[in-house]
Design a protein around this motif. Structure first.
Motif, PDB file in Angstrom:
ATOM      1  N   LEU A   1       0.828  -1.207   0.000  1.00 55.86           N
ATOM      2  CA  LEU A   1       0.000   0.000   0.000  1.00 55.86           C
ATOM      3  C   LEU A   1       0.861   1.257   0.000  1.00 55.86           C
ATOM      4  O   LEU A   1       0.553   2.232  -0.694  1.00 55.86           O
ATOM      5  CB  LEU A   1      -0.957  -0.013   1.189  1.00 55.86           C
ATOM      6  CG  LEU A   1      -1.921  -1.207   1.224  1.00 55.86           C
ATOM      7  CD1 LEU A   1      -2.832  -1.133   2.439  1.00 55.86           C
ATOM      8  CD2 LEU A   1      -2.727  -1.294  -0.061  1.00 55.86           C
ATOM      9  N   THR A   2       1.936   1.235   0.737  1.00 57.99           N
ATOM     10  CA  THR A   2       2.862   2.373   0.750  1.00 57.99           C
ATOM     11  C   THR A   2       3.481   2.567  -0.625  1.00 57.99           C
ATOM     12  O   THR A   2       3.597   3.696  -1.111  1.00 57.99           O
ATOM     13  CB  THR A   2       3.961   2.158   1.811  1.00 57.99           C
ATOM     14  OG1 THR A   2       3.346   1.956   3.076  1.00 57.99           O
ATOM     15  CG2 THR A   2       4.908   3.331   1.876  1.00 57.99           C
ATOM     16  N   VAL A   3       3.871   1.472  -1.252  1.00 51.61           N
ATOM     17  CA  VAL A   3       4.459   1.545  -2.597  1.00 51.61           C
ATOM     18  C   VAL A   3       3.449   2.136  -3.572  1.00 51.61           C
ATOM     19  O   VAL A   3       3.796   2.985  -4.395  1.00 51.61           O
ATOM     20  CB  VAL A   3       4.954   0.162  -3.065  1.00 51.61           C
ATOM     21  CG1 VAL A   3       5.280   0.152  -4.553  1.00 51.61           C
ATOM     22  CG2 VAL A   3       6.163  -0.259  -2.247  1.00 51.61           C
TER      23      VAL A   3
ATOM     24  N   LEU B   1      -0.039  -0.950  -8.529  1.00 45.32           N
ATOM     25  CA  LEU B   1      -1.467  -1.204  -8.293  1.00 45.32           C
ATOM     26  C   LEU B   1      -1.732  -2.706  -8.210  1.00 45.32           C
ATOM     27  O   LEU B   1      -2.437  -3.182  -7.309  1.00 45.32           O
ATOM     28  CB  LEU B   1      -2.302  -0.571  -9.409  1.00 45.32           C
ATOM     29  CG  LEU B   1      -3.808  -0.647  -9.255  1.00 45.32           C
ATOM     30  CD1 LEU B   1      -4.267   0.047  -7.984  1.00 45.32           C
ATOM     31  CD2 LEU B   1      -4.488  -0.017 -10.459  1.00 45.32           C
ATOM     32  N   TYR B   2      -1.139  -3.468  -9.111  1.00 39.58           N
ATOM     33  CA  TYR B   2      -1.289  -4.924  -9.074  1.00 39.58           C
ATOM     34  C   TYR B   2      -0.728  -5.480  -7.766  1.00 39.58           C
ATOM     35  O   TYR B   2      -1.356  -6.321  -7.122  1.00 39.58           O
ATOM     36  CB  TYR B   2      -0.584  -5.566 -10.274  1.00 39.58           C
ATOM     37  CG  TYR B   2      -0.534  -7.064 -10.148  1.00 39.58           C
ATOM     38  CD1 TYR B   2      -1.641  -7.840 -10.467  1.00 39.58           C
ATOM     39  CD2 TYR B   2       0.605  -7.712  -9.663  1.00 39.58           C
ATOM     40  CE1 TYR B   2      -1.616  -9.223 -10.324  1.00 39.58           C
ATOM     41  CE2 TYR B   2       0.640  -9.085  -9.518  1.00 39.58           C
ATOM     42  CZ  TYR B   2      -0.467  -9.830  -9.845  1.00 39.58           C
ATOM     43  OH  TYR B   2      -0.442 -11.188  -9.682  1.00 39.58           O
ATOM     44  N   ALA B   3       0.461  -5.036  -7.387  1.00 38.68           N
ATOM     45  CA  ALA B   3       1.092  -5.542  -6.167  1.00 38.68           C
ATOM     46  C   ALA B   3       0.241  -5.240  -4.937  1.00 38.68           C
ATOM     47  O   ALA B   3       0.134  -6.073  -4.025  1.00 38.68           O
ATOM     48  CB  ALA B   3       2.486  -4.944  -5.996  1.00 38.68           C
ATOM     49  N   ALA B   4      -0.383  -4.074  -4.909  1.00 34.04           N
ATOM     50  CA  ALA B   4      -1.233  -3.733  -3.768  1.00 34.04           C
ATOM     51  C   ALA B   4      -2.390  -4.719  -3.647  1.00 34.04           C
ATOM     52  O   ALA B   4      -2.691  -5.216  -2.560  1.00 34.04           O
ATOM     53  CB  ALA B   4      -1.757  -2.307  -3.908  1.00 34.04           C
ATOM     54  N   TRP B   5      -3.010  -5.025  -4.776  1.00 37.43           N
ATOM     55  CA  TRP B   5      -4.143  -5.942  -4.748  1.00 37.43           C
ATOM     56  C   TRP B   5      -3.714  -7.394  -4.546  1.00 37.43           C
ATOM     57  O   TRP B   5      -4.440  -8.187  -3.978  1.00 37.43           O
ATOM     58  CB  TRP B   5      -4.990  -5.782  -6.005  1.00 37.43           C
ATOM     59  CG  TRP B   5      -5.924  -4.626  -5.841  1.00 37.43           C
ATOM     60  CD1 TRP B   5      -5.655  -3.314  -6.097  1.00 37.43           C
ATOM     61  CD2 TRP B   5      -7.238  -4.668  -5.317  1.00 37.43           C
ATOM     62  NE1 TRP B   5      -6.730  -2.547  -5.777  1.00 37.43           N
ATOM     63  CE2 TRP B   5      -7.726  -3.350  -5.295  1.00 37.43           C
ATOM     64  CE3 TRP B   5      -8.063  -5.691  -4.874  1.00 37.43           C
ATOM     65  CZ2 TRP B   5      -8.990  -3.021  -4.845  1.00 37.43           C
ATOM     66  CZ3 TRP B   5      -9.338  -5.369  -4.430  1.00 37.43           C
ATOM     67  CH2 TRP B   5      -9.785  -4.053  -4.413  1.00 37.43           C
TER      68      TRP B   5
ATOM     69  N   ARG C   1      -4.364  -6.463   4.296  1.00 41.07           N
ATOM     70  CA  ARG C   1      -5.397  -5.696   4.997  1.00 41.07           C
ATOM     71  C   ARG C   1      -6.445  -5.205   4.003  1.00 41.07           C
ATOM     72  O   ARG C   1      -6.290  -4.147   3.393  1.00 41.07           O
ATOM     73  CB  ARG C   1      -4.737  -4.532   5.734  1.00 41.07           C
ATOM     74  CG  ARG C   1      -3.677  -4.993   6.718  1.00 41.07           C
ATOM     75  CD  ARG C   1      -3.044  -3.848   7.482  1.00 41.07           C
ATOM     76  NE  ARG C   1      -2.969  -2.614   6.728  1.00 41.07           N
ATOM     77  CZ  ARG C   1      -1.868  -1.909   6.564  1.00 41.07           C
ATOM     78  NH1 ARG C   1      -0.752  -2.310   7.068  1.00 41.07           N
ATOM     79  NH2 ARG C   1      -1.889  -0.785   5.886  1.00 41.07           N
ATOM     80  N   PRO C   2      -7.515  -5.965   3.825  1.00 43.20           N
ATOM     81  CA  PRO C   2      -8.499  -5.636   2.776  1.00 43.20           C
ATOM     82  C   PRO C   2      -9.141  -4.258   2.928  1.00 43.20           C
ATOM     83  O   PRO C   2      -9.336  -3.567   1.933  1.00 43.20           O
ATOM     84  CB  PRO C   2      -9.548  -6.732   2.890  1.00 43.20           C
ATOM     85  CG  PRO C   2      -8.993  -7.766   3.774  1.00 43.20           C
ATOM     86  CD  PRO C   2      -7.831  -7.200   4.501  1.00 43.20           C
ATOM     87  N   ARG C   3      -9.469  -3.862   4.132  1.00 37.02           N
ATOM     88  CA  ARG C   3     -10.111  -2.546   4.310  1.00 37.02           C
ATOM     89  C   ARG C   3      -9.141  -1.419   3.967  1.00 37.02           C
ATOM     90  O   ARG C   3      -9.518  -0.459   3.289  1.00 37.02           O
ATOM     91  CB  ARG C   3     -10.656  -2.400   5.713  1.00 37.02           C
ATOM     92  CG  ARG C   3     -11.789  -3.351   5.986  1.00 37.02           C
ATOM     93  CD  ARG C   3     -12.577  -2.986   7.239  1.00 37.02           C
ATOM     94  NE  ARG C   3     -13.473  -4.044   7.634  1.00 37.02           N
ATOM     95  CZ  ARG C   3     -14.604  -4.365   7.023  1.00 37.02           C
ATOM     96  NH1 ARG C   3     -14.971  -3.715   5.947  1.00 37.02           N
ATOM     97  NH2 ARG C   3     -15.358  -5.357   7.464  1.00 37.02           N
ATOM     98  N   SER C   4      -7.910  -1.546   4.411  1.00 40.01           N
ATOM     99  CA  SER C   4      -6.898  -0.539   4.067  1.00 40.01           C
ATOM    100  C   SER C   4      -6.667  -0.505   2.558  1.00 40.01           C
ATOM    101  O   SER C   4      -6.467   0.559   1.972  1.00 40.01           O
ATOM    102  CB  SER C   4      -5.583  -0.826   4.785  1.00 40.01           C
ATOM    103  OG  SER C   4      -5.752  -0.742   6.177  1.00 40.01           O
ATOM    104  N   LEU C   5      -6.687  -1.670   1.938  1.00 36.31           N
ATOM    105  CA  LEU C   5      -6.524  -1.759   0.493  1.00 36.31           C
ATOM    106  C   LEU C   5      -7.617  -0.963  -0.217  1.00 36.31           C
ATOM    107  O   LEU C   5      -7.336  -0.202  -1.150  1.00 36.31           O
ATOM    108  CB  LEU C   5      -6.547  -3.217   0.042  1.00 36.31           C
ATOM    109  CG  LEU C   5      -6.557  -3.471  -1.455  1.00 36.31           C
ATOM    110  CD1 LEU C   5      -5.295  -2.936  -2.118  1.00 36.31           C
ATOM    111  CD2 LEU C   5      -6.732  -4.961  -1.733  1.00 36.31           C
TER     112      LEU C   5
END
Length: 157
Positions: A73-75, A107-111, A116-120
Motif C-alpha cells: 500500500l505504501t508503494v 497497483l497490481y502488487a497492492a491488490w 489488509r483488505p479494508r486498508s486496500l
C-alpha cells in the motif's frame, strides 16, 4: 461474499521473493531512467531541474517496487505521487511508458499482496480519487484563460 471478506490470508513473502523484488526494482529503475534518456534525446524535451529531475523521479518510481510485497500500500501511494509529480513538473515525459508500467505494477502488487483488505480499499479509493481529481484539475487549468487576460461575452464598444 464481499470483496473485503477474504477466506484466506496472503502468506508473507519468502526471502527469495523479497530478493527477486529488489532485483525487479533495480531493473525497473534502470529501465525507467534509460527510457527518459532515450525519449529526451529523441524529442529534445527538458528533463527538468538541472537536467536530472526526470531521472530522479523515474528512478524513484522504479526503486519503490523493491518493497512491493513488504509494503504494497505504501508503494502504491509513493508511485502514484511520483506519477502525478512527473505529470505536473515534466508533462512531456508523462507519456513515457515506463512510469505508467511502474504505476500498474504497484497497483497490481497492492491488490495481490495486501494483507489488509479494508486498508486496500481505502488506499485504492484515495489513489483513484486523487488521480481523477488531478486529471480534472489539470484539464480545467489548461482550458482556463491566463490570469490577467480580459474575457468578455461581448466585445467592448
Amino acid at each position: 461474499m464481499s470483496i473485503l471478506d477474504r477466506s484466506w490470508t496472503r502468506p508473507r513473502p519468502t526471502r527469495a521473493q523479497l530478493a527477486t523484488d529488489v532485483v525487479l526494482g533495480v531493473v525497473a529503475a534502470l529501465v525507467s531512467v534509460a527510457s527518459v534518456q532515450v525519449y529526451a534525446s529523441a524529442s529534445g524535451v527538458s528533463t527538468g531541474w538541472k537536467g536530472v529531475e526526470a531521472y530522479l523521479w523515474f528512478g524513484l518510481g522504479g526503486l519503490a517496487l523493491c518493497w512491493r510485497r513488504q509494503y504494497p500500500l505504501t508503494v502504491l501511494v509513493v508511485v502514484s505521487a511520483v506519477f502525478i509529480v512527473v505529470g505536473e513538473r515534466l508533462l512531456e515525459l508523462g507519456a513515457v511508458f515506463t512510469i505508467q508500467m511502474v504505476l500498474f505494477a504497484a497497483l497490481y502488487a497492492a491488490w495481490a499482496w495486501s494483507r489488509r483488505p479494508r486498508s486496500l480499499m481505502v488506499v485504492t479509493l484515495v489513489v483513484l480519487v486523487g488521480m481523477f481529481g488531478w486529471l480534472l484539475w489539470s484539464f480545467g487549468r489548461d482550458l482556463m484563460p491566463p490570469l490577467g487576460e480580459q474575457t468578455r461575452l461581448l466585445p467592448p464598444q
